[in-house]
Design a protein around this motif. Sequence first.
Motif, PDB file in Angstrom:
ATOM      1  N   ALA A  28     -63.900  86.636 -15.944  1.00 38.42           N
ATOM      2  CA  ALA A  28     -63.322  86.478 -15.817  1.00 38.42           C
ATOM      3  C   ALA A  28     -62.794  87.543 -16.928  1.00 38.42           C
ATOM      4  N   MET A  29     -63.285  87.338 -17.852  1.00 43.93           N
ATOM      5  CA  MET A  29     -63.079  87.899 -19.282  1.00 43.93           C
ATOM      6  C   MET A  29     -64.194  89.810 -19.240  1.00 43.93           C
ATOM      7  N   GLY A  30     -64.973  89.976 -18.628  1.00 49.82           N
ATOM      8  CA  GLY A  30     -65.639  90.808 -18.485  1.00 49.82           C
ATOM      9  C   GLY A  30     -67.021  90.796 -17.863  1.00 49.82           C
ATOM     10  N   GLY A  31     -67.460  89.577 -18.109  1.00 46.98           N
ATOM     11  CA  GLY A  31     -68.584  89.508 -18.783  1.00 46.98           C
ATOM     12  C   GLY A  31     -69.678  89.849 -16.930  1.00 46.98           C
ATOM     13  N   THR A  32     -70.652  89.896 -16.978  1.00 45.89           N
ATOM     14  CA  THR A  32     -71.565  90.672 -16.318  1.00 45.89           C
ATOM     15  C   THR A  32     -71.354  89.053 -14.957  1.00 45.89           C
ATOM     16  N   ASN A  33     -71.120  90.057 -14.183  1.00 48.09           N
ATOM     17  CA  ASN A  33     -70.814  88.876 -12.789  1.00 48.09           C
ATOM     18  C   ASN A  33     -71.410  89.795 -11.652  1.00 48.09           C
ATOM     19  N   PRO A  34     -73.025  89.255 -11.330  1.00 49.49           N
ATOM     20  CA  PRO A  34     -73.727  88.761 -10.292  1.00 49.49           C
ATOM     21  C   PRO A  34     -73.230  89.240  -8.757  1.00 49.49           C
ATOM     22  N   ARG A  35     -73.564  89.998  -8.322  1.00 46.31           N
ATOM     23  CA  ARG A  35     -72.771  89.155  -6.665  1.00 46.31           C
ATOM     24  C   ARG A  35     -73.503  88.420  -5.900  1.00 46.31           C
ATOM     25  N   PHE A  36     -73.006  86.887  -5.750  1.00 43.28           N
ATOM     26  CA  PHE A  36     -73.870  85.681  -5.192  1.00 43.28           C
ATOM     27  C   PHE A  36     -73.251  85.832  -3.656  1.00 43.28           C
ATOM     28  N   GLU A  37     -74.520  84.827  -3.305  1.00 40.23           N
ATOM     29  CA  GLU A  37     -74.493  84.535  -1.813  1.00 40.23           C
ATOM     30  C   GLU A  37     -73.875  83.103  -1.937  1.00 40.23           C
ATOM     31  N   SER A  38     -72.695  83.423  -0.930  1.00 40.53           N
ATOM     32  CA  SER A  38     -72.093  82.065  -1.298  1.00 40.53           C
ATOM     33  C   SER A  38     -72.650  81.594   1.008  1.00 40.53           C
ATOM     34  N   ASN A  39     -73.203  80.407   0.677  1.00 39.21           N
ATOM     35  CA  ASN A  39     -74.500  80.300   2.212  1.00 39.21           C
ATOM     36  C   ASN A  39     -73.450  78.905   2.603  1.00 39.21           C
ATOM     37  N   CYS A  40     -72.320  78.025   1.853  1.00 38.17           N
ATOM     38  CA  CYS A  40     -71.994  77.113   2.014  1.00 38.17           C
ATOM     39  C   CYS A  40     -71.164  76.913   2.025  1.00 38.17           C
ATOM     40  N   THR A  41     -69.499  76.167   2.949  1.00 36.58           N
ATOM     41  CA  THR A  41     -68.920  76.374   2.487  1.00 36.58           C
ATOM     42  C   THR A  41     -68.324  75.357   0.964  1.00 36.58           C
ATOM     43  N   ALA A  42     -69.067  74.532   0.511  1.00 37.22           N
ATOM     44  CA  ALA A  42     -68.999  73.656  -0.183  1.00 37.22           C
ATOM     45  C   ALA A  42     -69.666  74.485  -1.461  1.00 37.22           C
ATOM     46  N   LEU A  43     -69.900  75.693  -1.669  1.00 40.73           N
ATOM     47  CA  LEU A  43     -70.420  76.164  -2.925  1.00 40.73           C
ATOM     48  C   LEU A  43     -69.425  78.287  -2.834  1.00 40.73           C
ATOM     49  N   TRP A  44     -68.326  78.139  -2.999  1.00 40.21           N
ATOM     50  CA  TRP A  44     -67.667  79.300  -3.138  1.00 40.21           C
ATOM     51  C   TRP A  44     -68.078  79.941  -3.932  1.00 40.21           C
ATOM     52  N   ARG A  45     -68.700  79.430  -5.290  1.00 36.63           N
ATOM     53  CA  ARG A  45     -68.724  80.243  -6.198  1.00 36.63           C
ATOM     54  C   ARG A  45     -69.552  80.858  -6.117  1.00 36.63           C
ATOM     55  N   GLY A  46     -71.363  80.483  -5.439  1.00 38.41           N
ATOM     56  CA  GLY A  46     -72.437  80.786  -5.097  1.00 38.41           C
ATOM     57  C   GLY A  46     -73.548  80.627  -5.946  1.00 38.41           C
ATOM     58  N   TYR A  47     -73.192  80.074  -6.971  1.00 36.10           N
ATOM     59  CA  TYR A  47     -74.217  79.243  -7.572  1.00 36.10           C
ATOM     60  C   TYR A  47     -73.679  77.697  -8.710  1.00 36.10           C
ATOM     61  N   VAL A  48     -74.904  76.984  -9.570  1.00 40.60           N
ATOM     62  CA  VAL A  48     -74.196  75.622 -10.012  1.00 40.60           C
ATOM     63  C   VAL A  48     -75.095  75.889 -11.174  1.00 40.60           C
ATOM     64  N   GLY A  49     -74.191  75.884 -12.286  1.00 42.39           N
ATOM     65  CA  GLY A  49     -74.537  75.801 -13.595  1.00 42.39           C
ATOM     66  C   GLY A  49     -74.890  74.224 -13.953  1.00 42.39           C
ATOM     67  N   GLY A  62     -78.571  76.443 -17.636  1.00 39.21           N
ATOM     68  CA  GLY A  62     -79.639  76.740 -16.212  1.00 39.21           C
ATOM     69  C   GLY A  62     -78.099  77.361 -15.412  1.00 39.21           C
ATOM     70  N   LEU A  63     -78.971  78.652 -14.304  1.00 40.04           N
ATOM     71  CA  LEU A  63     -78.309  78.939 -13.837  1.00 40.04           C
ATOM     72  C   LEU A  63     -78.967  78.791 -11.800  1.00 40.04           C
ATOM     73  N   ASN A  64     -78.569  77.795 -10.701  1.00 42.17           N
ATOM     74  CA  ASN A  64     -79.411  78.391  -9.807  1.00 42.17           C
ATOM     75  C   ASN A  64     -78.200  78.695  -8.243  1.00 42.17           C
ATOM     76  N   GLY A  65     -78.659  79.680  -7.430  1.00 41.59           N
ATOM     77  CA  GLY A  65     -78.160  80.124  -7.626  1.00 41.59           C
ATOM     78  C   GLY A  65     -79.279  81.376  -6.095  1.00 41.59           C
ATOM     79  N   THR A  66     -78.356  81.985  -5.252  1.00 42.10           N
ATOM     80  CA  THR A  66     -78.632  83.101  -4.891  1.00 42.10           C
ATOM     81  C   THR A  66     -77.788  84.030  -5.043  1.00 42.10           C
ATOM     82  N   LEU A  67     -78.666  85.606  -5.060  1.00 38.73           N
ATOM     83  CA  LEU A  67     -78.045  86.754  -5.152  1.00 38.73           C
ATOM     84  C   LEU A  67     -77.983  87.293  -4.042  1.00 38.73           C
ATOM     85  N   GLU A  68     -76.921  88.282  -3.970  1.00 41.12           N
ATOM     86  CA  GLU A  68     -76.189  88.737  -2.295  1.00 41.12           C
ATOM     87  C   GLU A  68     -77.901  89.861  -1.404  1.00 41.12           C
ATOM     88  N   ASP A  69     -78.249  89.933  -2.942  1.00 40.16           N
ATOM     89  CA  ASP A  69     -80.159  90.751  -2.019  1.00 40.16           C
ATOM     90  C   ASP A  69     -81.093  89.951  -2.159  1.00 40.16           C
TER      91      ASP A  69
END
Length: 166
Positions: A28-49, A62-69
């Motif tokens: 929200a402060m303008g930091g790098t925000n890659p486009r995460f893939e959200s493939n489940c309704t329980a993880l709308w943000r697309g990652y788990v920190g 650590g950060l686990n997630g998948t990008l849209e690509d």
Amino acid sequence: MTAQIAEKLRYQGEDVAMCTNPLSDYFAMGGTNPRFESNCTALWRGYVGSWEIIDDRLYLIGLNGTLEDGTDASLATIFPGFPDRVFAHWYSGTIRLPQGKQLEYVHMGYGSTFERDLFLDVERGVVVATRVQHNGVAESDGAPEGYEVGAMTVFPRASKDDGGAA
């Protein structure tokens, strides 16, 4: 919105569920925000920190997630040059750590109620106060203990062979 998968926090030698998303403030402060893939309704943000608190300082470790690509996201995706941990200097707010047995399941966000909530008040990445809120006692010995998501829908990943359609 479905109940969400919690962030992970190492606090006082224990791994606990953290029902707060400090990285959202960074984005929200303008930091790098890659486009995460959200493939489940329980993880709308697309990652788990994964986080830890050391000497009252909050770190993203650590950060686990998948990008849209389709590529895997990691800490270095957002913080190049910091592959191991980043001090969360951008975060000021309250971290909620649910504790004990579940009293009520709410199928939305982090809305479920537990016997206790431990709140960590954070200013610019530093824990400045802690407090416990007692919410009641579970009526059943069989009530679930600890935070977990009760239900979710997983969406199939788009196949590159079929032009991106799932």
